[in-house]
Design a protein around this motif. Sequence first.
Motif, mmCIF file in Angstrom:
data_model
loop_
_atom_site.group_PDB
_atom_site.id
_atom_site.type_symbol
_atom_site.label_atom_id
_atom_site.label_comp_id
_atom_site.label_asym_id
_atom_site.label_seq_id
_atom_site.Cartn_x
_atom_site.Cartn_y
_atom_site.Cartn_z
ATOM 1 N N UNK A 168 0.785 -1.230 0.000
ATOM 2 C CA UNK A 168 0.000 0.000 0.000
ATOM 3 C C UNK A 168 0.816 1.278 0.000
ATOM 4 N N UNK A 169 1.867 1.338 0.816
ATOM 5 C CA UNK A 169 2.512 2.637 1.018
ATOM 6 C C UNK A 169 3.996 2.511 1.318
ATOM 7 N N UNK A 170 4.658 3.624 1.137
ATOM 8 C CA UNK A 170 6.023 3.792 1.611
ATOM 9 C C UNK A 170 5.940 4.502 2.961
ATOM 10 N N UNK A 171 6.557 3.950 3.979
ATOM 11 C CA UNK A 171 6.409 4.468 5.340
ATOM 12 C C UNK A 171 6.860 5.926 5.439
ATOM 13 N N UNK A 172 7.980 6.255 4.822
ATOM 14 C CA UNK A 172 8.472 7.630 4.920
ATOM 15 C C UNK A 172 7.551 8.609 4.192
ATOM 16 N N UNK A 173 6.940 8.176 3.097
ATOM 17 C CA UNK A 173 5.990 9.044 2.402
ATOM 18 C C UNK A 173 4.778 9.323 3.277
ATOM 19 N N UNK A 174 4.326 8.321 4.023
ATOM 20 C CA UNK A 174 3.214 8.543 4.950
ATOM 21 C C UNK A 174 3.624 9.524 6.040
ATOM 22 N N UNK A 175 4.754 9.287 6.660
ATOM 23 C CA UNK A 175 5.198 10.125 7.777
ATOM 24 C C UNK A 175 5.409 11.572 7.357
ATOM 25 N N UNK A 185 -1.676 7.659 11.529
ATOM 26 C CA UNK A 185 -1.647 6.610 12.551
ATOM 27 C C UNK A 185 -2.489 5.422 12.132
ATOM 28 N N UNK A 186 -3.638 5.679 11.506
ATOM 29 C CA UNK A 186 -4.491 4.584 11.038
ATOM 30 C C UNK A 186 -3.781 3.750 9.975
ATOM 31 N N UNK A 187 -3.217 4.414 8.977
ATOM 32 C CA UNK A 187 -2.551 3.693 7.893
ATOM 33 C C UNK A 187 -1.403 2.833 8.419
ATOM 34 N N UNK A 188 -0.639 3.367 9.364
ATOM 35 C CA UNK A 188 0.554 2.684 9.856
ATOM 36 C C UNK A 188 0.267 1.689 10.972
ATOM 37 N N UNK A 189 -0.982 1.609 11.417
ATOM 38 C CA UNK A 189 -1.317 0.751 12.544
ATOM 39 C C UNK A 189 -1.415 -0.710 12.126
ATOM 40 N N UNK A 190 -1.538 -1.578 13.130
ATOM 41 C CA UNK A 190 -1.663 -3.018 12.885
ATOM 42 C C UNK A 190 -3.019 -3.382 12.298
ATOM 43 N N UNK A 191 -3.936 -2.427 12.224
ATOM 44 C CA UNK A 191 -5.233 -2.646 11.574
ATOM 45 C C UNK A 191 -5.416 -1.703 10.389
ATOM 46 N N UNK A 192 -4.288 -1.253 9.842
ATOM 47 C CA UNK A 192 -4.326 -0.331 8.718
ATOM 48 C C UNK A 192 -3.971 -1.003 7.414
ATOM 49 N N UNK A 193 -2.809 -0.634 6.866
ATOM 50 C CA UNK A 193 -2.404 -1.148 5.559
ATOM 51 C C UNK A 193 -0.955 -1.605 5.588
ATOM 52 N N UNK A 195 2.819 -1.920 4.314
ATOM 53 C CA UNK A 195 3.809 -1.118 3.598
ATOM 54 C C UNK A 195 4.519 -1.959 2.539
ATOM 55 N N UNK A 196 5.231 -1.273 1.655
ATOM 56 C CA UNK A 196 6.020 -1.970 0.633
ATOM 57 C C UNK A 196 7.025 -2.919 1.275
ATOM 58 N N UNK A 220 1.370 -6.862 -6.956
ATOM 59 C CA UNK A 220 1.317 -5.914 -5.850
ATOM 60 C C UNK A 220 0.055 -5.065 -6.014
ATOM 61 N N UNK A 221 -0.744 -5.001 -4.950
ATOM 62 C CA UNK A 221 -2.093 -4.450 -5.057
ATOM 63 C C UNK A 221 -2.344 -3.316 -4.070
ATOM 64 N N UNK A 222 -3.434 -2.596 -4.339
ATOM 65 C CA UNK A 222 -3.968 -1.586 -3.414
ATOM 66 C C UNK A 222 -2.937 -0.513 -3.074
ATOM 67 N N UNK A 223 -2.198 -0.041 -4.079
ATOM 68 C CA UNK A 223 -1.234 1.019 -3.852
ATOM 69 C C UNK A 223 -1.943 2.332 -3.532
ATOM 70 N N UNK A 224 -1.431 3.044 -2.547
ATOM 71 C CA UNK A 224 -1.947 4.372 -2.211
ATOM 72 C C UNK A 224 -1.548 5.369 -3.286
ATOM 73 N N UNK A 225 -2.499 6.166 -3.734
ATOM 74 C CA UNK A 225 -2.190 7.196 -4.722
ATOM 75 C C UNK A 225 -1.376 8.315 -4.093
ATOM 76 N N UNK A 226 -1.611 8.562 -2.821
ATOM 77 C CA UNK A 226 -0.948 9.652 -2.110
ATOM 78 C C UNK A 226 0.437 9.266 -1.595
ATOM 79 N N UNK A 227 0.586 8.026 -1.145
ATOM 80 C CA UNK A 227 1.775 7.642 -0.388
ATOM 81 C C UNK A 227 2.581 6.507 -1.014
#
Length: 266
Positions: A168-175, A185-193, A195-196, A220-227
């Motif tokens: 779904x995401x790159x952690x540094x792009x989210x941060x 916090x939601x995206x990075x949580x254990x009930x979120x998405x 990371x690459x 590889x699926x469900x990539x975030x458009x933003x992150x």
Amino acid sequence: MNTRFGTIASGSSGNCAYAGLGGEHFLIDAGISGKKIAAGIERFAVPKLSGILVTHEHSDHVRGLGIAARRFKVPVYATPLTWRYFLRHGTIGPMPEELVKHVEPNQPFTIGDVKITAFDIPHDASQPVGYTLQAGEEKIAIATDLGEATDTIRTHMQGAGLMYIESNHDIEMVKNGRYHISLKQRVLSARGHLSNAACGVLLADICGGLASHLRPHVLLAHLSEENNRPMLAYDTVLRVLDGHEVKVRRLAVAERDVPGELIFLS
């Protein structure tokens, strides 16, 4: 058996995939417009749908579900708590009783010659699941919208010839991105998405030690458009796999807004 898989859309704006095996034909989720779903079905020359398998109730997975089910008169398979959410919120509109099918996690069921198993995944939804579909020796595994890798996920994905898995995401792009802190916090949580990097580790865990003829196709699926970016996801996962000396048959990124190519397992 001519087992095949293709994505109609994959990403944070909408998700819908197609799997054909054992003479049966399925959609996994229907989070795009009915028009786009119909176009994807036509592109893949699907003769008749056997069912729509729903992972969870979030709109990017069910936006076109009611329309597609009623239009094609196809049964919808979802967990009991997901159906309860639909009923309470009117998410998918009226559904003929004969099209409503309940599935219990970790309890396999069959449609024709295809064995289907829903399995628990960690995500902030009512009762989210991934799926495996198996006909004979051919197996497809779907696992998106998962905050972390679990032993349940690893176990169910073992032996799949094709894995459709969240990156779904790159952690540094989210941060460092524009999301509000609560959404980060939601995206990075254990009930979120997932990371690459975590996707790469999960794949390495599952695929390590496989003989060359058993290596899976990986989408590889469900990539975030933003992150995320497609090449960033691909490069990160490949780097993790190389670091673990793990090979897959093919690694690709699912298209966001248009149908991808059909991948044939046999």
